[in-house]
Each structure stands twice: as C-alpha cells, then as structure tokens.
Design an enzyme around this catalytic site. Structure first.
Site, mmCIF file in Angstrom:
data_model
loop_
_atom_site.group_PDB
_atom_site.id
_atom_site.type_symbol
_atom_site.label_atom_id
_atom_site.label_comp_id
_atom_site.label_asym_id
_atom_site.label_seq_id
_atom_site.Cartn_x
_atom_site.Cartn_y
_atom_site.Cartn_z
ATOM 1 N N HIS A 36 -18.885 13.564 -22.005
ATOM 2 C CA HIS A 36 -19.780 13.074 -23.048
ATOM 3 C C HIS A 36 -20.926 14.065 -23.255
ATOM 4 O O HIS A 36 -21.524 14.547 -22.300
ATOM 5 C CB HIS A 36 -20.330 11.698 -22.670
ATOM 6 C CG HIS A 36 -19.308 10.611 -22.764
ATOM 7 N ND1 HIS A 36 -19.076 9.904 -23.927
ATOM 8 C CD2 HIS A 36 -18.438 10.121 -21.856
ATOM 9 C CE1 HIS A 36 -18.117 9.022 -23.733
ATOM 10 N NE2 HIS A 36 -17.702 9.135 -22.476
ATOM 11 N N ALA A 55 -6.526 13.008 -0.332
ATOM 12 C CA ALA A 55 -7.157 11.786 -0.821
ATOM 13 C C ALA A 55 -8.670 11.927 -0.858
ATOM 14 O O ALA A 55 -9.282 12.512 0.040
ATOM 15 C CB ALA A 55 -6.759 10.614 0.071
ATOM 16 N N THR A 81 -13.105 20.330 -9.052
ATOM 17 C CA THR A 81 -13.996 20.869 -10.077
ATOM 18 C C THR A 81 -13.572 22.242 -10.564
ATOM 19 O O THR A 81 -14.055 22.707 -11.592
ATOM 20 C CB THR A 81 -15.437 20.952 -9.540
ATOM 21 O OG1 THR A 81 -15.461 21.864 -8.432
ATOM 22 C CG2 THR A 81 -15.944 19.592 -9.088
ATOM 23 N N LYS A 82 -12.690 22.921 -9.811
ATOM 24 C CA LYS A 82 -12.228 24.263 -10.166
ATOM 25 C C LYS A 82 -10.724 24.345 -10.003
ATOM 26 O O LYS A 82 -10.112 23.527 -9.315
ATOM 27 C CB LYS A 82 -12.904 25.310 -9.275
ATOM 28 C CG LYS A 82 -14.411 25.400 -9.466
ATOM 29 C CD LYS A 82 -15.017 26.467 -8.553
ATOM 30 C CE LYS A 82 -16.525 26.564 -8.757
ATOM 31 N NZ LYS A 82 -17.136 27.576 -7.852
ATOM 32 N N ARG A 96 -11.820 22.330 -1.970
ATOM 33 C CA ARG A 96 -11.629 23.749 -1.661
ATOM 34 C C ARG A 96 -10.284 23.919 -0.969
ATOM 35 O O ARG A 96 -9.769 22.993 -0.323
ATOM 36 C CB ARG A 96 -12.756 24.273 -0.776
ATOM 37 C CG ARG A 96 -12.942 23.538 0.513
ATOM 38 C CD ARG A 96 -14.253 23.916 1.205
ATOM 39 N NE ARG A 96 -14.449 23.171 2.439
ATOM 40 C CZ ARG A 96 -14.029 23.547 3.631
ATOM 41 N NH1 ARG A 96 -13.367 24.691 3.767
ATOM 42 N NH2 ARG A 96 -14.264 22.813 4.700
#
Length: 204
Positions: free
Chosen positions: A122, A169, A174-175, A189
């Site tokens: 958003h 889990a 994010t990357k 990671r």
C-alpha cells in the site's frame, strides 16, 4: 482502440464496469462473475481442485491459472485484483494460505499452512490522505519449481525463491533466495546450499 482501452480511457465507464464486477467497498467479485464469467475466462487444469471453503476473490481483468492436479486447500484466499495468480502443475496450496497477485508459483511446489504471498504494497507517502485511498504498488513474486515453504512464512513483494529450495517455518522472506538453498529466519537468510561437485548440502 480495443474494448479494454475504451474502458480505461473513460472514467465513468470504468467506474460502471468496476461496480458491475466488484461488490462496492469490497474486493469480492459479484456472484454473476463467479458463476458465469470466471469459469470460462480462467484456466483450471485436469484434476485440479479448489476446496469449497476457499475464498476466490478472482476477477476477469487479470489471469488466474491452476495447473493439472494442483490443489488449493480450505480457508485459503486467492486475489488477482492487482496482478495475475499463476499456479503450476502438481502443486499443493495448504490450509489458510493467502495469495495476492502478482504471484507465479511453479510446478511440484508445497506450501504448508498460514503462508502469505503478497505481490502488493500500500502506498503511504501522502500524509494528508488515509493510506487506504492512496492506491497500491506491485512487484511480482516468483516461486520456482520443486520448492517447499514451511508454515507461517511471509514472502514480500518482488521476491524470487529459486528451484528446489526449503524455506523454514516462520521465516519472513525479504530478498531473493537462490536455487538449491535452505533459508530460515526474519529476515530469511541462506544457511545451506547444495554443492553439485560434492553432491552435499553444505553450510554457507
């Protein structure tokens, strides 16, 4: 000029079409769209199954495809309002998953429970307006073939998870995750990668 272009270029016509397709103030399509449009517009492969308690917020202006022998389990939510949702063959979408396009999921994927894949964010930068009226920005999520994603994982917009990966889990991805990797954590990671020379999964 095609029909889509005419609708997009005429604001009144665009609003009328949206009103006729979506329930006002909601993201859910009207019943006539679910019954008489989506079955003919979207692709559902041989042996594919969408469980009865799945919430299908699927509209005709973006693609929805479910490949051969793939399953979407109960209490999941699928939304292609701002981007296509493409699911490959022999893929299992577990209980209570949320998938908001643009998302492409490959073949032989396993998603466990309570996973969120959201290809949208958003907009928020104008402090004089409520966030919910500022629209959204999108970036596609791609999950490549033969990957397993554990319960309660969140995958953010713009992320690609490579082939034959394990995402543990509770991770927040994010990357990008390279192929043949094991990833864990918040933010996720890579802990292990497969070495084709030694034919072993080795710590990074």
């Amino acid at each position: 000029m095609g029909l889509k272009e005419k609708i997009k270029s005429n604001e009144k016509l665009k609003k009328l079409v949206h009103w006729s397709i979506l329930i006002p103030k909601q993201t859910r399509p009207r019943l006539w769209i679910k019954w008489f449009v989506n079955p003919f517009y979207h692709k559902k492969g041989k042996g594919a199954c969408v469980r009865r308690r799945t919430r299908m917020d699927v509209v005709p202006w973006n693609k929805f495809e479910l490949g051969d022998y793939s399953t979407i389990e109960d209490f999941s939510a699928i939304n292609n309002g701002v981007g296509p949702v493409i699911i490959g063959d022999r893929t299992k979408i577990g209980l209570s998953n949320t998938i908001i396009g643009p998302v492409t999921i490959g073949n032989d994927i396993r998603l466990a429970q309570n996973i969120t894949l959201s290809g949208l964010n958003h907009n928020y930068t104008d402090v004089t307006l409520p966030i919910h009226v500022q629209g959204v920005s999108t970036a596609p999520i791609v999950i490549e073939d033969d990957t397993w994603i554990g319960a309660n994982v969140v995958v953010l917009a713009g992320v690609t998870i490579g082939k034959h990966c394990i995402v543990a889990a509770g991770s927040v991805v994010t990357k990008n995750i390279p192929s043949f990797s094991v990833a864990v954590g918040n933010p996720a990671r890579v802990l292990k990668k497969y070495n084709p020379k030694t034919k072993l999964w080795e710590k990074v």
